[in-house]
Write a protein that holds these residues in place. Structure first.
Motif, PDB file in Angstrom:
ATOM      1  N   ALA A 263       0.559  -1.472  -0.187  1.00 56.29           N
ATOM      2  CA  ALA A 263      -0.077   0.096  -0.290  1.00 56.29           C
ATOM      3  C   ALA A 263       0.999   1.003   0.115  1.00 56.29           C
ATOM      4  O   ALA A 263       1.801   1.477   0.902  1.00 56.29           O
ATOM      5  N   ILE A 264       0.422   2.553  -0.857  1.00 51.61           N
ATOM      6  CA  ILE A 264       1.337   3.521  -0.437  1.00 51.61           C
ATOM      7  C   ILE A 264       0.130   4.296  -0.106  1.00 51.61           C
ATOM      8  O   ILE A 264      -1.167   4.548  -0.470  1.00 51.61           O
ATOM      9  N   ILE A 265       0.047   5.090   1.062  1.00 50.11           N
ATOM     10  CA  ILE A 265      -0.603   5.644   1.820  1.00 50.11           C
ATOM     11  C   ILE A 265      -0.120   7.207   1.556  1.00 50.11           C
ATOM     12  O   ILE A 265       0.572   7.316   1.738  1.00 50.11           O
ATOM     13  N   ASP A 266      -1.068   8.253   2.640  1.00 52.93           N
ATOM     14  CA  ASP A 266      -0.619   9.410   1.993  1.00 52.93           C
ATOM     15  C   ASP A 266      -0.092   9.245   4.080  1.00 52.93           C
ATOM     16  O   ASP A 266      -0.529   9.317   4.574  1.00 52.93           O
ATOM     17  N   ALA A 267       0.964  10.993   4.006  1.00 55.10           N
ATOM     18  CA  ALA A 267       1.327  10.719   4.808  1.00 55.10           C
ATOM     19  C   ALA A 267       0.459  11.114   6.220  1.00 55.10           C
ATOM     20  O   ALA A 267       0.918  10.970   7.416  1.00 55.10           O
ATOM     21  N   GLY A 268      -0.756  11.438   5.900  1.00 49.25           N
ATOM     22  CA  GLY A 268      -1.717  11.618   6.828  1.00 49.25           C
ATOM     23  C   GLY A 268      -2.722  11.199   7.680  1.00 49.25           C
ATOM     24  O   GLY A 268      -2.649  10.371   9.331  1.00 49.25           O
ATOM     25  N   TYR A 269      -1.798   9.619   6.691  1.00 47.39           N
ATOM     26  CA  TYR A 269      -2.232   7.952   7.173  1.00 47.39           C
ATOM     27  C   TYR A 269      -1.274   7.101   8.472  1.00 47.39           C
ATOM     28  O   TYR A 269      -1.507   6.264   8.910  1.00 47.39           O
ATOM     29  N   PHE A 270      -0.217   7.937   8.355  1.00 45.13           N
ATOM     30  CA  PHE A 270       0.686   7.283   8.944  1.00 45.13           C
ATOM     31  C   PHE A 270       0.957   7.174  10.673  1.00 45.13           C
ATOM     32  O   PHE A 270       0.928   8.482  10.852  1.00 45.13           O
ATOM     33  N   THR A 287       5.399   5.353   2.808  1.00 40.53           N
ATOM     34  CA  THR A 287       4.366   6.922   2.621  1.00 40.53           C
ATOM     35  C   THR A 287       5.601   8.308   2.794  1.00 40.53           C
ATOM     36  O   THR A 287       6.720   7.424   3.228  1.00 40.53           O
ATOM     37  N   ARG A 288       5.145   9.129   3.248  1.00 36.77           N
ATOM     38  CA  ARG A 288       5.703  11.098   3.347  1.00 36.77           C
ATOM     39  C   ARG A 288       6.365  10.907   4.400  1.00 36.77           C
ATOM     40  O   ARG A 288       4.701  10.538   5.391  1.00 36.77           O
ATOM     41  N   LEU A 289       6.880  11.377   5.174  1.00 34.91           N
ATOM     42  CA  LEU A 289       7.004  11.900   6.509  1.00 34.91           C
ATOM     43  C   LEU A 289       6.703  13.072   7.164  1.00 34.91           C
ATOM     44  O   LEU A 289       7.475  14.350   6.438  1.00 34.91           O
ATOM     45  N   GLN A 290       5.975  13.260   7.362  1.00 37.76           N
ATOM     46  CA  GLN A 290       4.828  14.538   7.925  1.00 37.76           C
ATOM     47  C   GLN A 290       6.951  15.333   8.650  1.00 37.76           C
ATOM     48  O   GLN A 290       7.202  15.042   9.787  1.00 37.76           O
ATOM     49  N   GLU A 291       7.057  16.593   8.235  1.00 35.29           N
ATOM     50  CA  GLU A 291       7.997  17.338   8.884  1.00 35.29           C
ATOM     51  C   GLU A 291       7.981  18.008  10.142  1.00 35.29           C
ATOM     52  O   GLU A 291       8.446  18.089  10.797  1.00 35.29           O
ATOM     53  N   ASN A 292       6.833  17.893  11.067  1.00 40.36           N
ATOM     54  CA  ASN A 292       6.806  18.104  12.153  1.00 40.36           C
ATOM     55  C   ASN A 292       6.768  16.592  13.527  1.00 40.36           C
ATOM     56  O   ASN A 292       6.613  16.648  14.182  1.00 40.36           O
ATOM     57  N   ARG A 293       7.040  15.635  12.412  1.00 35.63           N
ATOM     58  CA  ARG A 293       7.218  14.644  13.348  1.00 35.63           C
ATOM     59  C   ARG A 293       8.475  14.294  14.315  1.00 35.63           C
ATOM     60  O   ARG A 293       9.310  15.158  13.590  1.00 35.63           O
ATOM     61  N   LYS A 294       8.776  14.085  15.406  1.00 40.75           N
ATOM     62  CA  LYS A 294       9.801  13.163  15.635  1.00 40.75           C
ATOM     63  C   LYS A 294      11.174  13.326  14.954  1.00 40.75           C
ATOM     64  O   LYS A 294      11.862  13.071  14.804  1.00 40.75           O
ATOM     65  N   LEU A 295      10.227  11.551  14.044  1.00 35.43           N
ATOM     66  CA  LEU A 295      11.462  11.267  13.973  1.00 35.43           C
ATOM     67  C   LEU A 295      12.111  11.277  12.625  1.00 35.43           C
ATOM     68  O   LEU A 295      13.422  11.437  12.270  1.00 35.43           O
ATOM     69  N   TYR A 296      11.162  12.557  11.504  1.00 31.70           N
ATOM     70  CA  TYR A 296      12.022  13.457  11.312  1.00 31.70           C
ATOM     71  C   TYR A 296      13.008  14.519  11.393  1.00 31.70           C
ATOM     72  O   TYR A 296      14.512  14.115  10.794  1.00 31.70           O
ATOM     73  N   LYS A 297      12.462  14.911  11.965  1.00 36.91           N
ATOM     74  CA  LYS A 297      13.833  15.803  13.139  1.00 36.91           C
ATOM     75  C   LYS A 297      14.863  15.330  13.232  1.00 36.91           C
ATOM     76  O   LYS A 297      16.113  15.685  13.026  1.00 36.91           O
ATOM     77  N   GLU A 298      14.991  14.182  13.988  1.00 40.25           N
ATOM     78  CA  GLU A 298      16.018  13.450  13.946  1.00 40.25           C
ATOM     79  C   GLU A 298      16.746  12.746  12.865  1.00 40.25           C
ATOM     80  O   GLU A 298      18.120  12.763  13.239  1.00 40.25           O
ATOM     81  N   ILE A 299      15.890  12.249  11.546  1.00 37.31           N
ATOM     82  CA  ILE A 299      16.938  11.599  10.632  1.00 37.31           C
ATOM     83  C   ILE A 299      17.549  12.628  10.079  1.00 37.31           C
ATOM     84  O   ILE A 299      18.665  12.363   9.637  1.00 37.31           O
ATOM     85  N   VAL A 300      16.912  14.245   9.546  1.00 40.11           N
ATOM     86  CA  VAL A 300      17.697  15.298   9.544  1.00 40.11           C
ATOM     87  C   VAL A 300      18.785  15.611   9.788  1.00 40.11           C
ATOM     88  O   VAL A 300      20.006  15.618   9.339  1.00 40.11           O
ATOM     89  N   ASN A 301      18.834  15.820  11.226  1.00 40.66           N
ATOM     90  CA  ASN A 301      19.809  15.890  12.233  1.00 40.66           C
ATOM     91  C   ASN A 301      20.990  15.015  12.588  1.00 40.66           C
ATOM     92  O   ASN A 301      22.231  16.013  11.931  1.00 40.66           O
ATOM     93  N   ASP A 302      20.739  13.719  11.883  1.00 37.93           N
ATOM     94  CA  ASP A 302      21.579  12.626  11.870  1.00 37.93           C
ATOM     95  C   ASP A 302      22.952  12.635  11.137  1.00 37.93           C
ATOM     96  O   ASP A 302      23.508  12.092  10.152  1.00 37.93           O
ATOM     97  N   ASN A 303      21.711  13.194   9.740  1.00 38.46           N
ATOM     98  CA  ASN A 303      22.373  12.797   8.078  1.00 38.46           C
ATOM     99  C   ASN A 303      22.846  13.759   7.029  1.00 38.46           C
ATOM    100  O   ASN A 303      22.817  13.544   5.904  1.00 38.46           O
TER     101      ASN A 303
END
Length: 500
Positions: A263-270, A287-303
């Motif tokens: 399944a390919i799902i919209d970001a709002g379904y995650f 799915t796309r990870l929304q920018e306001n998620r904690k996981l998003y910020k962690e992945i960006v900061n580390d990589n």
């Protein structure tokens, strides 16, 4: 109690008589049943009840059967020159491609009404109250002579085909039809759209979507991943959170024999709940990870600082991007994040940022930080995918937007021209069938300069002359003839009229 008849000006009328005895005197009272439409079946018409049935044995009134069409309707059509090509093409296409078998499986009591309304939804964008006028001037009146498109009958028709039983008949035939056509139903896209609606029934609710407030009903579509062919639809209250709909879609498909594998799902379904259900049912997803998620910020900061390297550069759709695979925890499940940078998006934003920095005297550090995040995105998947496959896979989700566009532009999604929830359900059944047909037609038209609207307009210009026993199509221009050839539809010089 008995029914007596009399004839006035050649029209038969009926009265229901009852006798009352008081002592030795007998009196009679009567009720006007009105005009006799079908004496054998006990069908009448009057101002109070409209068209109805009366059974003398049980002394009960009822609704006229759906296959009954008043003689007034069937005999009133006297047009000798009709719009031909669009209705002829659509009927031929539905028969040749197999859609007509699916439509017949709904088992509506008046199949001519059902088929005429499907054509109307595809060929016209006007309210249902104009369907009868369209039918009178179209070859559809010859194809479907028993169609009853009066306003009241259309409302009754929509209420009937929208019930759960008729919907299940539709999908019971539709799923095997899709499989026969070679569609893989295990790979799906799920998304929803709002249908703005000011009509007051229980499904209408206030929704805040991307900051826009509206009264609406929520429509969820499931489509086939690679082709965008509609598979299934659901609807819910306008204020239901999108994330709650995914597990129900999957469970309803499963209950009807369709197993989902990807399944390919919209970001709002995650959400945590949806991810658990997907993993528990062994359904892979992206799915796309929304920018306001904690996981998003962690992945960006580390990589983010190691993203722009040669080994992370990929080519997609004539452009280049950076993409890095990172193993991560997805709500307690092993998964993968794909940190990406859309180089073109950053380039488009750079000059704007520079101009604003000069005008507002923004510091170099702030410009650097803002520029660094432009074009950055993250996709989350349960699968360890090849980098070259990630973007082509995810961006097939544009298919769902195309389907909603087809529904709104070609299949009468909007505006909602129904007044009750029961007729609304029937409206959605018609729009689903119409959308599936138009999607398949659109697929064939892709190599050409035509689109469904322009094609049907060109075909409508081909007229036909109607005689007692034969219909003679007029000569088609090259554009219409090319459409017939493309879809392998033969337009004869004359068509025998079927006895009604």
């Amino acid at each position: 109690m008995y029914i007596a008849y009399d004839i006035k000006n050649g029209v038969k009328y009926a009265k229901l008589y009852t006798s009352h005895r008081k002592g030795q005197e007998t009196s009679k009272e009567y009720i006007n049943l009105g005009r006799v439409l079908d004496e054998e079946r006990g069908i009448y018409k009057n101002r109070e009840r409209g068209v109805f049935t009366f059974d003398l044995d049980s002394n009960t009134y009822g609704e006229a059967p759906v296959d009954f069409v008043p003689e007034l309707i069937t005999k009133s059509h006297t047009e000798l020159l009709l719009d031909f090509g669009d209705a002829f093409f659509l009927d031929s296409y539905m028969r040749n491609y197999g859609f007509m078998d699916v439509i017949d499986a709904i088992e509506y009591g008046n199949p001519d009404t059902l088929k005429a309304m499907i054509c109307y939804y595809i060929l016209c964008s006007t309210a249902n109250c104009h369907a009868g006028t369209w039918w009178e001037g179209s070859y559809a009146s010859i194809l479907y002579p028993k169609a009853n498109l009066t306003s009241q009958r259309i409302s009754d028709f929509l209420a009937t085909i929208g019930d759960e039983e008729h919907q299940r008949r539709l999908f019971k035939a539709y799923f095997p039809f899709l499989k026969t056509c070679g569609y893989n139903l295990s790979s799906i896209l799920i998304d929803s759209t709002g249908l703005p609606n000011s009509i007051h029934f229980s499904l209408t609710a206030i929704n805040n979507h991307a900051g826009e407030i509206s009264n609406e009903v929520r429509l969820i579509y499931v489509i086939q991943q690679e082709t965008g062919m509609p598979i299934y639809f659901r609807y819910c209250h306008g204020n239901v959170i999108d994330a709650n709909t995914v597990p129900r879609c999957i469970k309803e498909l499963e209950a009807q024999g369709v197993s989902t594998k990807f399944a390919i799902i919209d970001a709002g379904y995650f959400t945590h709940e949806n991810v658990d259900i997907l993993f528990e049912n062994d359904i892979a997803f992206i799915t796309r990870l929304q920018e306001n998620r904690k996981l998003y910020k962690e992945i960006v900061n580390d990589n983010i600082n190691t993203l722009e390297s040669k080994e992370n550069m990929i080519r997609y759709n004539g452009k280049f991007a950076y993409l890095k695979r990172i193993a991560c925890d997805v709500y307690g499940h092993p998964g993968f994040a794909y940190l990406g940078l859309d180089i073109s998006n950053r380039a488009d934003s750079t000059e704007k940022i520079f101009r604003r920095a000069t005008a507002d005297n923004i510091s170099v550090e702030d410009v650097f930080n803002e520029l660094k995040m432009k074009g950055v995105f993250i996709l989350i998947s349960s699968r360890d995918l090849e980098l070259k496959d990630v973007l082509p896979l995810y961006y097939t989700r544009t298919q769902i937007e195309q389907i909603f566009d087809i529904g709104k532009n070609y299949a009468n999604f909007l505006p909602l021209n129904v007044q009750t929830e029961v007729t609304f359900r029937g409206h959605l059944v018609l729009t689903f069938i119409a959308t599936a047909i138009v999607k398949q037609i659109q697929k064939t038209l892709q190599p050409t300069s035509e689109n469904p609207i322009s094609m049907f307009m060109a075909l409508r210009n081909q007229k036909c002359k109607v005689y007692d026993k034969v219909v003679i199509p007029q000569e088609q221009v090259k554009r219409a003839n090319d459409c017939y050839k493309l879809f392998k539809i033969e337009c004869s010089t004359s068509i025998t009229r079927q006895a009604t």
